[in-house]
Design an enzyme around this catalytic site. Structure first.
Site, PDB file in Angstrom:
ATOM      1  N   SER A   7      40.314  44.626  40.878  1.00 51.93           N
ATOM      2  CA  SER A   7      41.353  43.747  41.403  1.00 51.93           C
ATOM      3  C   SER A   7      40.788  42.935  42.550  1.00 51.93           C
ATOM      4  CB  SER A   7      42.567  44.565  41.904  1.00 51.93           C
ATOM      5  OG  SER A   7      43.184  45.283  40.860  1.00 51.93           O
TER       6      SER A   7
ATOM      7  N   SER B 293      43.904  43.983  35.731  1.00 52.05           N
ATOM      8  CA  SER B 293      43.447  43.588  37.065  1.00 52.05           C
ATOM      9  C   SER B 293      44.618  43.100  37.907  1.00 52.05           C
ATOM     10  CB  SER B 293      42.399  42.476  36.941  1.00 52.05           C
ATOM     11  OG  SER B 293      41.899  42.102  38.207  1.00 52.05           O
TER      12      SER B 293
ATOM     13  N   GLU C 218      45.525  40.506  40.861  1.00 50.49           N
ATOM     14  CA  GLU C 218      45.149  39.394  41.738  1.00 50.49           C
ATOM     15  C   GLU C 218      46.389  39.039  42.564  1.00 50.49           C
ATOM     16  OE1 GLU C 218      42.223  39.820  38.789  1.00 50.49           O
ATOM     17  OE2 GLU C 218      44.344  39.386  38.433  1.00 50.49           O
TER      18      GLU C 218
END
Length: 460
Positions: free
Chosen positions: A254, A292, A294
């Site tokens: 991340s 992930s 973000e």
């Protein structure tokens, strides 16, 4: 056994490699601390080696603290906002941040399993400093961001404690910011190279407002073949050289980014600014994978919203939406450079179960840059230069640097979504002068320079 190339030279920041990193200049320290009043501190935990023994180590983690308003953010709050590009991660306190548009606690970065401990530590720090919390004052929800460092760290051992939060806050200072294997970034990985904490800033020229903007990232995303350094496909070449080397294969990683600026922005404008951070992340090679996270948090230091006041309203400075474009470009540049600073400054690390994460080989990056220098030189221009014919150039005050003051800059010529500029139809005098139908019935407007709302000056 696979041979892993190791770069043993000195670590330097991305800008020192001669990379093309945008057209706006960085601030004094090229860090988020270039925004006045922003402090950054770290607490780094590195202990043990060998096989993973949950609760014992090896430990490769830490805490990073970003302190707006010289740390006095609880009593003198600031406008804030954020953006989630992909939500397989967490920033605690973000729900209230997005609802209220206010930052009222320090911003802390750590590993996934330490969010609770860090939040508890920040709460205790604030309660000790402001005993009225929960009674005289409202309760608080600290802003704490996380990334998964389990490939190098005994993450389930939860080694981050309250005292480590206190240390990171105590270490918070202005000036240069330590990068790479420090604080919350200690065990982080970026594009299969060692990642961590990185930061960068941009200072807009006076004609564009003269504002300062800074970004700090805890970078932990991506795969090697996607890595782009200054737009160059470095990762594709390095992936061949590191072919067969063990990498983390079960986690996507991340990235948490924090944006600070002294531009006078409202919450919705900060949200829009934070969206453009995603463009900077993408420049380095992220495609915001399914697993992930973000996540971006931002704040502006230009306006103070006091916790205590006898007034019914407070006044804010506000930048026009049409003037945001230079900030969008600057935040994209600063984000890209912050991530590259994280991987350029990080050194190789061996952690849990002997997992080894190599450092980005800076000699290979230099080789790419040297090969492209003739191309860079042929297209490099100062921001105020234009390749268009004189008659087609942009307004002279727009999008350039130079000795131009705000008072001499023209109003923006951008037409936004709010509609067509006034007047939307010809004035009555214009219709009459052209002899168009209906001109004789049109009432005459006030003469030039008149302050009256009707020809006679009386109420209509």
């Amino acid at each position: 056994m696979v041979h892993i190339p190791e770069y043993k030279g000195p670590r330097v920041r991305a800008r020192e490699l001669g990379l093309p990193l945008g057209r706006f200049k960085p601030g004094k320290y090229n860090a988020i601390t270039d925004v006045e009043g922003v402090l950054v501190g770290h607490c780094t935990l590195i202990k043990g080696e060998g096989p993973l023994r949950p609760g014992h180590g090896p430990v490769r983690t830490g805490v990073t603290a970003i302190m707006p308003n010289m740390g006095n953010i609880f009593m003198e709050r600031m406008t804030g906002g954020g953006f989630v590009l992909n939500g397989a991660g967490e920033v605690s306190g973000m729900t209230q941040l997005m609802e209220w548009g206010l930052i009222e606690t320090p911003i802390l970065l750590t590993n996934t399993m330490a969010v609770g401990a860090v939040s508890d530590g920040v709460a205790r720090h604030l309660v000790e400093r402001y005993p009225g919390i929960g009674d005289e004052h409202d309760v608080i929800i600290p802003v704490v961001g996380e990334c998964d460092d389990s490939w190098l760290n005994d993450i389930s051992g939860r080694h981050v404690r309250e005292e480590h939060v206190f240390e990171a806050i105590r270490n918070a200072a202005s000036g240069p910011v330590a990068e790479g294997n420090v604080g919350g970034g200690t065990g982080m990985v970026t594009c299969d190279f060692k990642g961590g904490i990185g930061t960068s800033s941009r200072k807009l020229p006076e004609v564009l407002g003269g504002y300062t903007l800074g970004v700090l990232v805890m970078s932990n995303f991506g795969k090697m073949h996607n890595l782009r350094v200054g737009g160059l496909p470095v990762g594709e070449v390095l992936a061949e050289k590191f072919k067969g080397a063990p990498t983390r294969g079960k986690t996507y990683g991340s990235i948490i980014a924090v944006v600070a600026t002294d531009a006078p922005l409202l919450s919705h404008q900060i949200n829009r600014l934070c969206k453009r951070v995603g463009l900077g992340i993408g420049r380095v090679g992220s495609y915001a994978a399914h697993g992930s996270g973000e996540i971006v948090v931002g704040f502006s230091t230009a306006n103070i919203i006091p916790r205590r006041t006898q007034k019914m309203v407070y006044k804010l400075k506000l930048l026009l939406d049409q003037r945001l474009d230079p900030l969008y470009e600057a935040v994209m540049e600063a984000t890209e450079e912050a991530i590259l600073n994280a991987i350029c400054m990080a050194t190789s690390m061996t952690g849990a179960n002997g997992n080894h994460c190599p450092a980005l080989p800076l000699d290979e990056v230099r080789r790419f840059v040297d090969a492209c220098k003739p191309i860079f030189a042929s297209v490099k221009k100062r921001p105020q230069q234009s390749s268009a014919p004189a008659s087609r150039e942009r307004p002279t005050d727009e999008d350039r640097e130079g000795e131009v003051t705000v008072s001499t800059a023209r109003p923006t010529q951008v037409r936004g979504a709010e509609g067509i500029p006034f007047p939307t139809r010809p004035a009555p005098d214009d219709v009459e002068s052209r002899g168009e139908p209906g001109a004789e019935q049109a009432p005459s407007g006030p003469s030039e320079g008149s302050s009256s709302g009707s020809p006679s000056g009386s109420d209509s």
